[in-house]
Scaffold this active site. Structure first.
Site, short mmCIF file in Angstrom:
data_model
loop_
_atom_site.label_atom_id
_atom_site.label_comp_id
_atom_site.label_asym_id
_atom_site.label_seq_id
_atom_site.Cartn_x
_atom_site.Cartn_y
_atom_site.Cartn_z
N CYS A 3 0.75 -1.07 0.11
CA CYS A 3 0.12 -0.10 -0.03
C CYS A 3 0.96 1.19 -0.10
CB CYS A 3 -0.91 0.00 1.07
SG CYS A 3 -0.32 -0.02 2.79
N ASN A 6 2.22 1.56 4.16
CA ASN A 6 2.76 0.28 4.92
C ASN A 6 2.43 0.18 6.53
OD1 ASN A 6 5.52 -2.03 5.60
ND2 ASN A 6 3.57 -2.39 4.86
N CYS A 8 -1.44 0.65 7.24
CA CYS A 8 -2.75 0.22 7.72
C CYS A 8 -3.10 -1.07 6.72
CB CYS A 8 -3.65 1.36 6.97
SG CYS A 8 -3.56 2.68 8.17
N ARG A 9 -3.20 -0.76 5.50
CA ARG A 9 -3.89 -1.88 4.75
C ARG A 9 -2.88 -3.19 4.31
NH1 ARG A 9 -5.30 1.65 -0.36
NH2 ARG A 9 -3.26 2.49 0.36
N SER A 10 -1.63 -2.93 3.96
CA SER A 10 -0.93 -4.12 3.72
C SER A 10 -0.19 -4.82 5.08
CB SER A 10 0.59 -3.49 2.89
OG SER A 10 1.12 -2.55 3.40
N ASP A 118 -8.29 3.26 1.27
CA ASP A 118 -7.24 3.55 2.54
C ASP A 118 -8.24 3.91 3.86
OD1 ASP A 118 -5.45 4.54 4.32
OD2 ASP A 118 -4.32 5.60 2.80
#
Length: 147
Positions: A3, A6, A8-10, A118
């Site tokens: 993301c 690096n 939140c999402r990933s 996001d």
């Protein structure tokens, strides 16, 4: 799993996939990174940590890092969380490495190129993101464990 920052999402995608692999008895290398280096060395966002914990996944040992050129060699697949990350990853890749880069939600919604939103600016978005990534990671395990 890639993301922007690096945090939140990933990290969630990394934690979810590792958890599913462990449950399936598979020993694959999974990592996450960001296309920016804004948060290098930092742990995941506390909201990502909390939503992962809610589902029995500990991501507190992860640290943010920026995508490196060696990642294109070390990993068979590189999953982007959104279209901008996808474009950024393609720009960094050599021609022969581009085939490794994929949009993660294309596992759940083939060919639709949907982005994982996001959740950084929306405290309530972390549950939705977790569910999206959980479904995609389940499909990844099913699809690639068959060989």
């Amino acid at each position: 799993m890639v993301c922007l920052g690096n945090i939140c999402r990933s990290p969630l995608a990394e934690g979810i996939l590792k958890s599913k692999l462990q449950a399936a008895g598979l020993d694959w290398e999974v990592d996450s990174a960001g296309t920016s280096g804004w948060h290098s060395g930092e742990g995941p966002d506390r909201r990502s940590v909390l939503i992962a914990e809610k589902y029995g996944i500990d991501i507190t040992d992860q640290r943010s890092r920026k995508v490196r050129s060696i990642d294109y060699i070390d990993f068979d697949l590189i999953y982007a969380m959104d279209e901008q990350n996808y474009r950024d990853l393609l720009q960094l890749a050599a021609d022969e490495e581009r085939r490794k880069i994929r949009m993660i939600l294309n596992e759940s919604y083939p060919g639709e190129n949907r982005s994982v939103p996001d959740p950084y600016w929306d405290d309530n978005g972390f549950e939705k993101v977790f569910q999206m990534l959980d479904k995609a990671c389940e499909i990844i395990v099913e699809k690639y464990s068959r060989g």
